[in-house]
Design a protein around this motif. Structure first.
Motif, PDB file in Angstrom:
ATOM      1  N   SER A  19     -58.000 -84.892  61.480  1.00 56.87           N
ATOM      2  CA  SER A  19     -58.479 -83.615  60.957  1.00 56.87           C
ATOM      3  C   SER A  19     -59.735 -83.150  61.694  1.00 56.87           C
ATOM      4  CB  SER A  19     -58.767 -83.759  59.472  1.00 56.87           C
ATOM      5  OG  SER A  19     -59.362 -82.607  58.964  1.00 56.87           O
ATOM      6  N   LEU A  20     -60.653 -84.058  61.920  1.00 61.69           N
ATOM      7  CA  LEU A  20     -61.915 -83.714  62.579  1.00 61.69           C
ATOM      8  C   LEU A  20     -61.700 -83.260  64.021  1.00 61.69           C
ATOM      9  CD1 LEU A  20     -65.070 -83.746  62.348  1.00 61.69           C
ATOM     10  CD2 LEU A  20     -64.946 -86.000  63.402  1.00 61.69           C
ATOM     11  N   LEU A  21     -60.881 -84.018  64.762  1.00 60.72           N
ATOM     12  CA  LEU A  21     -60.709 -83.744  66.188  1.00 60.72           C
ATOM     13  C   LEU A  21     -59.573 -82.767  66.486  1.00 60.72           C
ATOM     14  CD1 LEU A  21     -61.128 -87.390  67.486  1.00 60.72           C
ATOM     15  CD2 LEU A  21     -62.817 -85.544  67.569  1.00 60.72           C
ATOM     16  N   GLY A  22     -58.627 -82.638  65.548  1.00 61.94           N
ATOM     17  CA  GLY A  22     -57.474 -81.785  65.803  1.00 61.94           C
ATOM     18  C   GLY A  22     -56.490 -82.424  66.769  1.00 61.94           C
ATOM     19  N   TRP A  23     -56.508 -83.724  66.902  1.00 60.61           N
ATOM     20  CA  TRP A  23     -55.622 -84.441  67.811  1.00 60.61           C
ATOM     21  C   TRP A  23     -54.436 -84.990  67.028  1.00 60.61           C
ATOM     22  CZ3 TRP A  23     -59.376 -87.879  71.147  1.00 60.61           C
ATOM     23  CH2 TRP A  23     -60.288 -87.048  71.798  1.00 60.61           C
ATOM     24  N   GLN A  24     -53.342 -85.295  67.737  1.00 61.64           N
ATOM     25  CA  GLN A  24     -52.154 -85.854  67.104  1.00 61.64           C
ATOM     26  C   GLN A  24     -52.174 -87.379  67.191  1.00 61.64           C
ATOM     27  OE1 GLN A  24     -48.748 -84.079  68.898  1.00 61.64           O
ATOM     28  NE2 GLN A  24     -48.940 -82.223  67.698  1.00 61.64           N
ATOM     29  N   GLN A  25     -51.614 -88.012  66.189  1.00 57.96           N
ATOM     30  CA  GLN A  25     -51.536 -89.465  66.157  1.00 57.96           C
ATOM     31  C   GLN A  25     -50.177 -89.906  66.690  1.00 57.96           C
ATOM     32  OE1 GLN A  25     -52.510 -91.066  62.362  1.00 57.96           O
ATOM     33  NE2 GLN A  25     -51.883 -93.132  62.880  1.00 57.96           N
ATOM     34  N   THR A  26     -50.181 -90.860  67.597  1.00 57.06           N
ATOM     35  CA  THR A  26     -48.942 -91.396  68.158  1.00 57.06           C
ATOM     36  C   THR A  26     -49.002 -92.912  68.137  1.00 57.06           C
ATOM     37  OG1 THR A  26     -49.763 -91.477  70.427  1.00 57.06           O
ATOM     38  CG2 THR A  26     -48.707 -89.434  69.738  1.00 57.06           C
ATOM     39  N   GLY A  27     -47.881 -93.517  68.398  1.00 60.73           N
ATOM     40  CA  GLY A  27     -47.821 -94.972  68.457  1.00 60.73           C
ATOM     41  C   GLY A  27     -48.445 -95.494  69.744  1.00 60.73           C
ATOM     42  N   SER A  28     -48.361 -96.783  69.904  1.00 61.69           N
ATOM     43  CA  SER A  28     -48.926 -97.462  71.058  1.00 61.69           C
ATOM     44  C   SER A  28     -47.967 -98.572  71.457  1.00 61.69           C
ATOM     45  CB  SER A  28     -50.286 -98.043  70.663  1.00 61.69           C
ATOM     46  OG  SER A  28     -50.726 -98.975  71.610  1.00 61.69           O
ATOM     47  N   PRO A  29     -48.028 -99.031  72.690  1.00 65.08           N
ATOM     48  CA  PRO A  29     -47.189-100.162  73.074  1.00 65.08           C
ATOM     49  C   PRO A  29     -47.535-101.433  72.289  1.00 65.08           C
ATOM     50  CG  PRO A  29     -48.221 -99.186  75.020  1.00 65.08           C
ATOM     51  CD  PRO A  29     -48.766 -98.491  73.821  1.00 65.08           C
ATOM     52  N   TYR A  30     -48.699-101.458  71.682  1.00 63.49           N
ATOM     53  CA  TYR A  30     -49.151-102.615  70.921  1.00 63.49           C
ATOM     54  C   TYR A  30     -49.050-102.307  69.431  1.00 63.49           C
ATOM     55  CZ  TYR A  30     -51.027-103.527  75.517  1.00 63.49           C
ATOM     56  OH  TYR A  30     -51.148-103.707  76.864  1.00 63.49           O
ATOM     57  N   ALA A  31     -48.409-103.160  68.684  1.00 59.03           N
ATOM     58  CA  ALA A  31     -48.131-102.914  67.262  1.00 59.03           C
ATOM     59  C   ALA A  31     -49.390-102.706  66.434  1.00 59.03           C
ATOM     60  CB  ALA A  31     -47.310-104.067  66.691  1.00 59.03           C
ATOM     61  N   GLU A  32     -50.488-103.334  66.804  1.00 62.45           N
ATOM     62  CA  GLU A  32     -51.696-103.253  65.989  1.00 62.45           C
ATOM     63  C   GLU A  32     -52.552-102.022  66.302  1.00 62.45           C
ATOM     64  OE1 GLU A  32     -52.763-106.071  69.433  1.00 62.45           O
ATOM     65  OE2 GLU A  32     -51.006-105.573  68.259  1.00 62.45           O
ATOM     66  N   PHE A  33     -52.112-101.164  67.223  1.00 65.78           N
ATOM     67  CA  PHE A  33     -52.887 -99.991  67.614  1.00 65.78           C
ATOM     68  C   PHE A  33     -52.108 -98.705  67.383  1.00 65.78           C
ATOM     69  CE2 PHE A  33     -54.693-103.315  70.329  1.00 65.78           C
ATOM     70  CZ  PHE A  33     -56.031-103.159  70.045  1.00 65.78           C
ATOM     71  N   GLU A  34     -52.832 -97.643  67.134  1.00 59.41           N
ATOM     72  CA  GLU A  34     -52.311 -96.278  67.112  1.00 59.41           C
ATOM     73  C   GLU A  34     -53.216 -95.470  68.041  1.00 59.41           C
ATOM     74  OE1 GLU A  34     -49.816 -94.606  65.272  1.00 59.41           O
ATOM     75  OE2 GLU A  34     -49.073 -96.586  64.695  1.00 59.41           O
ATOM     76  N   ARG A  35     -52.722 -94.339  68.515  1.00 62.23           N
ATOM     77  CA  ARG A  35     -53.513 -93.508  69.417  1.00 62.23           C
ATOM     78  C   ARG A  35     -53.667 -92.113  68.845  1.00 62.23           C
ATOM     79  NH1 ARG A  35     -50.973 -93.226  75.066  1.00 62.23           N
ATOM     80  NH2 ARG A  35     -52.890 -92.096  75.373  1.00 62.23           N
ATOM     81  N   LEU A  36     -54.805 -91.499  69.103  1.00 58.66           N
ATOM     82  CA  LEU A  36     -55.004 -90.080  68.850  1.00 58.66           C
ATOM     83  C   LEU A  36     -54.998 -89.407  70.214  1.00 58.66           C
ATOM     84  CD1 LEU A  36     -57.782 -90.085  66.118  1.00 58.66           C
ATOM     85  CD2 LEU A  36     -55.346 -89.720  65.821  1.00 58.66           C
ATOM     86  N   VAL A  37     -54.087 -88.461  70.392  1.00 52.98           N
ATOM     87  CA  VAL A  37     -53.889 -87.835  71.692  1.00 52.98           C
ATOM     88  C   VAL A  37     -54.503 -86.449  71.697  1.00 52.98           C
ATOM     89  CG1 VAL A  37     -52.167 -87.093  73.372  1.00 52.98           C
ATOM     90  CG2 VAL A  37     -51.780 -89.141  71.997  1.00 52.98           C
ATOM     91  N   ARG A  38     -55.331 -86.206  72.675  1.00 53.32           N
ATOM     92  CA  ARG A  38     -55.996 -84.920  72.851  1.00 53.32           C
ATOM     93  C   ARG A  38     -54.970 -83.857  73.249  1.00 53.32           C
ATOM     94  NH1 ARG A  38     -60.958 -85.133  76.840  1.00 53.32           N
ATOM     95  NH2 ARG A  38     -60.859 -87.129  75.820  1.00 53.32           N
ATOM     96  N   PRO A  39     -55.030 -82.659  72.671  1.00 52.73           N
ATOM     97  CA  PRO A  39     -54.094 -81.610  73.085  1.00 52.73           C
ATOM     98  C   PRO A  39     -54.348 -81.221  74.541  1.00 52.73           C
ATOM     99  CG  PRO A  39     -55.635 -80.776  71.428  1.00 52.73           C
ATOM    100  CD  PRO A  39     -55.928 -82.229  71.628  1.00 52.73           C
TER     101      PRO A  39
END
Length: 68
Positions: A19-39
């Motif tokens: 919400s703060l950054l306006g970025w989308q959340q996606t998965g990661s090759p590593y199960a314990e991580f998630e990524r926020l991707v900049r538009p």
């Protein structure tokens, strides 16, 4: 930036940063991580507006947000 949040708080923490950054959340090759991707950067919309300083002399320090 890396955010280390307890599993129980992860969804709320991720939602806050999305919400703060306006970025989308996606998965990661590593199960314990998630990524926020900049538009994608749309580029400049036009020339940046110029701004005059209101008074002579040094500027007051601005508050800064540091995220570590």
């Amino acid at each position: 930036m890396c955010i280390d949040a307890p599993r129980a708080d992860f969804d709320a923490e991720a939602a806050f940063w999305r919400s703060l950054l306006g970025w989308q959340q996606t998965g990661s090759p590593y199960a314990e991580f998630e990524r926020l991707v900049r538009p994608a950067d749309p580029g400049p919309a036009g020339p940046a507006p110029a701004r005059r300083r209101r008074r002579a002399g040094p500027r007051a320090p601005r508050p800064r947000l540091l995220v570590a």
